[in-house]
Enzyme design. Structure first.
Site, short mmCIF file in Angstrom:
data_model
loop_
_atom_site.label_atom_id
_atom_site.label_comp_id
_atom_site.label_asym_id
_atom_site.label_seq_id
_atom_site.Cartn_x
_atom_site.Cartn_y
_atom_site.Cartn_z
N ASP A 1 0.80 -1.23 0.00
CA ASP A 1 0.00 0.00 0.00
C ASP A 1 0.83 1.27 0.00
OD1 ASP A 1 -2.53 -1.28 -0.02
OD2 ASP A 1 -2.23 -1.81 2.07
N ARG B 1 0.11 -1.52 7.56
CA ARG B 1 0.75 -0.36 6.96
C ARG B 1 1.76 0.32 7.90
NH1 ARG B 1 -2.88 3.51 3.35
NH2 ARG B 1 -0.77 3.86 2.56
N ARG C 1 -9.90 6.47 10.74
CA ARG C 1 -8.48 6.15 10.78
C ARG C 1 -7.75 7.04 11.81
NH1 ARG C 1 -6.89 3.22 6.08
NH2 ARG C 1 -8.65 1.90 5.55
N HIS D 1 -11.18 8.30 4.88
CA HIS D 1 -10.16 9.36 4.97
C HIS D 1 -10.78 10.67 4.48
CE1 HIS D 1 -6.32 6.67 4.71
NE2 HIS D 1 -6.53 7.06 5.95
N CYS E 1 -4.52 10.05 -3.22
CA CYS E 1 -3.91 9.00 -2.41
C CYS E 1 -2.48 8.68 -2.84
CB CYS E 1 -4.75 7.72 -2.48
SG CYS E 1 -6.29 7.80 -1.55
#
Length: 261
Positions: A57, A82, A131, A160, A254
């Site tokens: 990711d 992550r 998150r 997000h 992103c």
């Protein structure tokens, strides 16, 4: 930006993840290069973050830190899949000589922070709900010396901030109201009366996961409605194809971590 050499879709907690259709890795890399060439063609400098095996990711580079005026507020990822990415981003910024602030609170970088230098003297918009922890907003304010406005996200599909809100220039935004709590919607309406208000179709096409230099708005080519809205507001839409990256839950923004020196 981080090339998707090791690209794979994000772990199953990502509500945008398309599990029905496998990712075409070769096409994903081609599309990433297309985004890179688009940004270079618009006159921007692009730095590449070296990908690391086992961290698929990393292609979503925006989540690794948040940079304002040369100060880097580091990320601390919520999920273990992550977590190691934060060190890779820290090493990149250390090599540039930037001032780094290590986070104590969980936050996912520009995924949940947006900066508008001309809005109210320099304003940070910060998302929470899925998150990033709200405590990270106060930590970011101390680290960056900028007022931070907390905005609660209420729809898990917009996990997000950068899936539901985008800075269009130094003082204005586009956003999808229904992604936010009622109180947050009121705050945004008061702060940005001239904002572009996206609809559900725009939002679900990742039309708000964009990058803008104040004139050119680089966005997912599937978001034709959003492209029309930004054009009507005087910006120049620049569509790019990122269908394979979208399967993993991300689009233009992103993939791009902005360096604000």
């Amino acid at each position: 930006m981080c090339p998707p050499e090791y690209f794979a879709v994000e772990y199953a907690i990502n509500p945008w993840m398309d599990t029905a259709t496998p990712v075409d890795s070769e096409l994903a890399v081609k599309q990433w290069h297309g985004l890179r060439e688009t940004l270079l063609g618009l006159g921007h400098t692009v730095h590449e973050l070296a990908p690391e095996p086992g961290l698929p990711d990393m292609v979503y580079a925006a989540n690794g830190a948040f940079v304002v005026d040369g100060t880097v507020y580091g990320a601390r990822f919520r999920h273990p899949q992550r977590a190691a990415e934060a060190a890779a981003h820290r090493a990149f910024h250390e090599a540039t000589g930037a001032r780094l602030v290590a986070p104590a609170e969980i936050n996912e970088g520009e995924g949940d922070f947006a900066y508008l230098p001309r809005a109210y003297g320099g304003l940070v918009l910060a998302g929470h709900g899925f998150r990033t922890e709200p405590a990270a907003h106060a930590e970011a304010q101390e680290a960056l010396g900028r007022p931070v406005v907390s905005l609660r996200l209420v729809d898990p599909r917009f996990y997000h901030l950068d899936t539901a809100l985008a800075a269009l220039d130094d003082g204005n935004v586009a956003y999808f109201p229904q992604a936010f709590s009622v109180a947050a919607q009121r705050v945004l309406a008061q702060l940005f009366p001239d904002a572009i208000v996206a609809d559900e179709v725009d939002a679900f096409a990742f039309g708000l996961n964009l990058v803008s230099d104040g004139r050119h708005v680089v966005l997912n080519n599937e978001a034709s409605g959003m492209a029309a809205k930004v054009a009507a507001a005087g910006y120049l839409p620049v569509p790019v194809e990122l269908s394979e990256l979208k399967k993993g839950g991300g689009s233009v923004k992103c993939c791009v971590a902005e360096l604000r020196d």
